[in-house]
Design a protein around this motif. Structure first.
Motif, mmCIF file in Angstrom:
data_model
loop_
_atom_site.group_PDB
_atom_site.id
_atom_site.type_symbol
_atom_site.label_atom_id
_atom_site.label_comp_id
_atom_site.label_asym_id
_atom_site.label_seq_id
_atom_site.Cartn_x
_atom_site.Cartn_y
_atom_site.Cartn_z
ATOM 1 N N PRO A 14 -63.750 -5.027 37.648
ATOM 2 C CA PRO A 14 -63.394 -5.271 39.020
ATOM 3 C C PRO A 14 -61.470 -6.115 38.719
ATOM 4 O O PRO A 14 -61.649 -6.641 39.130
ATOM 5 C CB PRO A 14 -63.822 -6.403 38.495
ATOM 6 C CG PRO A 14 -63.911 -6.431 37.111
ATOM 7 C CD PRO A 14 -64.327 -5.175 36.662
ATOM 8 N N LEU A 15 -60.623 -5.250 37.419
ATOM 9 C CA LEU A 15 -59.453 -5.797 37.913
ATOM 10 C C LEU A 15 -58.475 -4.638 39.025
ATOM 11 O O LEU A 15 -58.105 -3.484 38.945
ATOM 12 C CB LEU A 15 -58.615 -5.116 36.607
ATOM 13 C CG LEU A 15 -59.397 -6.408 35.311
ATOM 14 C CD1 LEU A 15 -59.144 -5.886 33.666
ATOM 15 C CD2 LEU A 15 -59.490 -7.478 35.695
ATOM 16 N N ILE A 16 -57.112 -5.415 39.244
ATOM 17 C CA ILE A 16 -56.673 -5.033 40.795
ATOM 18 C C ILE A 16 -55.826 -4.904 40.760
ATOM 19 O O ILE A 16 -55.383 -6.742 40.788
ATOM 20 C CB ILE A 16 -57.559 -5.379 42.273
ATOM 21 C CG1 ILE A 16 -59.013 -5.154 41.697
ATOM 22 C CG2 ILE A 16 -56.551 -5.105 43.556
ATOM 23 C CD1 ILE A 16 -59.480 -6.005 43.260
ATOM 24 N N LEU A 39 -58.471 -1.316 40.534
ATOM 25 C CA LEU A 39 -57.908 -0.650 41.601
ATOM 26 C C LEU A 39 -56.507 -1.116 40.986
ATOM 27 O O LEU A 39 -56.782 -2.263 41.197
ATOM 28 C CB LEU A 39 -58.695 -1.441 43.026
ATOM 29 C CG LEU A 39 -58.421 -1.213 43.922
ATOM 30 C CD1 LEU A 39 -58.912 0.594 44.934
ATOM 31 C CD2 LEU A 39 -59.135 -2.330 45.371
ATOM 32 N N VAL A 40 -55.969 -0.079 42.114
ATOM 33 C CA VAL A 40 -54.239 -0.214 42.293
ATOM 34 C C VAL A 40 -53.675 -0.743 44.212
ATOM 35 O O VAL A 40 -54.823 0.240 44.628
ATOM 36 C CB VAL A 40 -53.174 0.663 42.367
ATOM 37 C CG1 VAL A 40 -53.130 0.411 40.508
ATOM 38 C CG2 VAL A 40 -53.265 2.293 42.222
ATOM 39 N N CYS A 41 -52.828 -1.264 44.303
ATOM 40 C CA CYS A 41 -52.347 -1.268 45.812
ATOM 41 C C CYS A 41 -51.284 -1.413 46.140
ATOM 42 O O CYS A 41 -50.100 -1.545 45.615
ATOM 43 C CB CYS A 41 -52.170 -2.752 46.032
ATOM 44 S SG CYS A 41 -54.763 -3.215 46.242
ATOM 45 N N MET A 42 -51.570 -0.434 47.030
ATOM 46 C CA MET A 42 -49.534 0.161 47.722
ATOM 47 C C MET A 42 -48.421 -0.853 47.837
ATOM 48 O O MET A 42 -49.405 -2.432 48.054
ATOM 49 C CB MET A 42 -49.873 1.063 48.669
ATOM 50 C CG MET A 42 -50.246 2.063 47.799
ATOM 51 S SD MET A 42 -51.089 3.086 49.289
ATOM 52 C CE MET A 42 -49.940 3.670 50.094
ATOM 53 N N PRO A 69 -58.657 5.481 42.465
ATOM 54 C CA PRO A 69 -58.737 4.745 43.941
ATOM 55 C C PRO A 69 -57.416 3.288 44.009
ATOM 56 O O PRO A 69 -57.265 3.140 43.154
ATOM 57 C CB PRO A 69 -59.988 3.853 44.221
ATOM 58 C CG PRO A 69 -60.638 3.059 42.964
ATOM 59 C CD PRO A 69 -59.799 4.410 41.815
ATOM 60 N N ALA A 70 -56.790 3.483 45.134
ATOM 61 C CA ALA A 70 -56.147 2.986 45.978
ATOM 62 C C ALA A 70 -55.656 2.485 46.743
ATOM 63 O O ALA A 70 -56.954 2.621 48.674
ATOM 64 C CB ALA A 70 -54.417 3.940 45.761
ATOM 65 N N VAL A 71 -55.479 1.404 47.081
ATOM 66 C CA VAL A 71 -55.436 0.076 48.819
ATOM 67 C C VAL A 71 -54.383 0.342 49.906
ATOM 68 O O VAL A 71 -52.843 0.487 48.690
ATOM 69 C CB VAL A 71 -55.684 -1.461 47.988
ATOM 70 C CG1 VAL A 71 -55.548 -1.606 49.266
ATOM 71 C CG2 VAL A 71 -57.200 -1.949 47.365
ATOM 72 N N LEU A 72 -55.054 0.883 50.446
ATOM 73 C CA LEU A 72 -53.232 0.565 51.625
ATOM 74 C C LEU A 72 -53.303 -0.363 52.100
ATOM 75 O O LEU A 72 -54.504 -0.931 52.701
ATOM 76 C CB LEU A 72 -53.394 2.409 52.255
ATOM 77 C CG LEU A 72 -51.805 2.053 53.136
ATOM 78 C CD1 LEU A 72 -51.601 3.662 53.593
ATOM 79 C CD2 LEU A 72 -52.132 1.529 54.808
ATOM 80 N N GLY A 220 -66.970 -18.482 39.772
ATOM 81 C CA GLY A 220 -68.110 -17.253 39.989
ATOM 82 C C GLY A 220 -67.234 -15.663 40.719
ATOM 83 O O GLY A 220 -68.305 -14.618 41.220
ATOM 84 N N CYS A 221 -65.751 -15.455 40.773
ATOM 85 C CA CYS A 221 -65.272 -14.437 41.681
ATOM 86 C C CYS A 221 -65.973 -12.948 40.562
ATOM 87 O O CYS A 221 -66.146 -13.142 39.682
ATOM 88 C CB CYS A 221 -63.638 -14.121 42.453
ATOM 89 S SG CYS A 221 -62.753 -13.915 40.769
ATOM 90 N N ASP A 222 -65.776 -12.080 42.049
ATOM 91 C CA ASP A 222 -66.476 -11.040 41.963
ATOM 92 C C ASP A 222 -64.937 -9.950 41.276
ATOM 93 O O ASP A 222 -65.568 -9.525 40.678
ATOM 94 C CB ASP A 222 -66.618 -10.106 42.736
ATOM 95 C CG ASP A 222 -67.929 -11.365 43.252
ATOM 96 O OD1 ASP A 222 -69.067 -10.938 43.735
ATOM 97 O OD2 ASP A 222 -67.526 -11.274 44.522
ATOM 98 N N GLY A 223 -63.842 -9.649 41.325
ATOM 99 C CA GLY A 223 -62.916 -9.499 41.303
ATOM 100 C C GLY A 223 -62.007 -10.635 40.571
ATOM 101 O O GLY A 223 -61.403 -11.493 41.230
ATOM 102 N N LEU A 224 -60.517 -9.958 40.407
ATOM 103 C CA LEU A 224 -59.752 -10.629 39.719
ATOM 104 C C LEU A 224 -58.250 -9.867 40.013
ATOM 105 O O LEU A 224 -58.137 -8.023 39.157
ATOM 106 C CB LEU A 224 -59.028 -10.071 37.851
ATOM 107 C CG LEU A 224 -60.642 -12.022 37.784
ATOM 108 C CD1 LEU A 224 -60.396 -11.567 36.371
ATOM 109 C CD2 LEU A 224 -60.600 -12.632 37.393
ATOM 110 N N MET A 225 -57.293 -9.846 40.858
ATOM 111 C CA MET A 225 -55.932 -9.782 40.914
ATOM 112 C C MET A 225 -54.913 -10.184 40.807
ATOM 113 O O MET A 225 -54.642 -11.298 40.582
ATOM 114 C CB MET A 225 -56.078 -10.008 43.132
ATOM 115 C CG MET A 225 -54.565 -9.227 42.888
ATOM 116 S SD MET A 225 -54.839 -8.708 45.326
ATOM 117 C CE MET A 225 -55.909 -7.895 45.796
#
Length: 322
Positions: A14-16, A39-42, A69-72, A220-225
């Motif tokens: 869950p690391l983004i 996950l990586v974000c553009m 996977p990537a996020v646009l 309690g979050c599901d992922g970390l950015m």
């Protein structure tokens, strides 16, 4: 480390990597993915720029199989344009489409885009509803705590997003007024988590393994950015995973690996962007990579005058550093 599912996309962890203009280009995303980002974000992309066939925007949307996977991430304020452009580009190989509702930059906010959208929940509802209907891929949003201290409405916006079919929401625990100053409010992330059933991704002040664990436990979050803490430090994802698995804070990257990574980063940038652009863009990256090392202040002064790849390589090889 647990997996995270966003719509039909399942992440290894869950690391983004957060989207950052001028930072999260293709070479940097590849490095962060290698170092453990799930996950990586553009870089955020203007829906209007796609509409007007801007050539520079086409380059920003290039995706490599190695970063998947990537996020646009799109930004804009017109529901019709955002949804239509989302449909136009859906054939590109990104996994998730994100709509930016958190950018604090004046030129974005003054156009009613980015975090300015949080002042208009009805418009938020229209944008998400139309975009979710326009594409098959998961649609997510990135928001802030609120626009200002008198308008803290992250919970309201998150509920709207869930109701409109969004697959996840990322929450930066600062208002637009704060930009990146002061401490991030993790309590607002916890409140959003309590209010919705879609995945909630916490963002703000995650700088190492200890802070990552603290955010997970407190919110309690599901992922970390991870955003600014990843600049010059793609290893932060490996560090966080290591800490969460072992509880040990002794993760260290050898100086030799730092040097080799800088040169890999620079060579990828050179291949994609050409010498002129790559060298200029690498100046800031090298400053981030070398912060805290002996003679790094001298290097930062020198790199601002670099014009060629040979000068860059010579400077990097001369300063490191054990």
């Amino acid at each position: 480390m647990k997996k995270l599912q966003i719509g039909n996309v399942v992440l290894d962890n869950p690391l983004i990597l957060a989207p950052m203009a001028g930072v999260t280009d293709l070479p940097f995303r590849l490095l962060c993915r290698e170092q453990g980002a799930g996950l990586v974000c553009m870089e955020m992309i203007s829906a209007k720029a796609i509409f007007f066939h801007n050539k520079n925007t086409d380059k920003l949307m290039e995706i490599d199989p190695g970063e998947q996977p990537a996020v646009l991430q799109l930004f804009g304020s017109d529901p019709e344009i955002i949804s239509e452009m989302a449909s136009r580009i859906e054939e590109k190989p990104f996994a998730i489409l994100d709509i930016n509702m958190g950018c604090p930059v004046p030129k974005v906010v003054n156009n009613g885009e980015g975090s300015a959208l949080m002042k208009n929940p009805k418009l938020v509802e229209q944008i998400i509803t139309k975009t979710v209907k326009a594409v098959r891929k998961p649609v997510t949003i990135k928001i802030r705590k609120g626009f200002c201290d008198n308008m803290v409405n992250a919970v309201e916006i998150a509920k709207i997003a869930e109701g409109c079919g969004a697959s996840a929401v990322a929450v930066h625990g600062r208002t637009r007024e704060q930009y990146y100053s002061g401490r991030a409010d993790w309590d607002i992330i916890a409140k959003v988590k309590d209010a919705v059933s879609i995945p909630v991704i916490g963002n703000g002040d995650v700088t190492d393994g200890l802070s990552a664990k603290a955010m997970l436990e407190q919110t309690g979050c599901d992922g970390l950015m991870v955003g600014r803490a990843a600049r010059g430090n793609p290893w932060i994802f490996k560090e966080i995973l290591y800490y969460l698995e072992t509880g040990r804070g002794d993760f260290k990257v050898p100086a030799k690996e730092v040097r080799e990574t800088i040169m890999r980063h620079a060579k990828m940038a050179l291949a994609i962007k050409g010498e002129y652009t790559a060298v200029r863009e690498m100046r800031k990256h090298i400053g981030w990579y070398t912060a805290g090392y002996p003679n790094s202040a001298v290097l930062r002064r020198d790199i601002n005058g670099m014009e060629t790849f040979a000068e860059l390589e010579r400077a990097v090889n001369n300063i490191l550093w054990e």
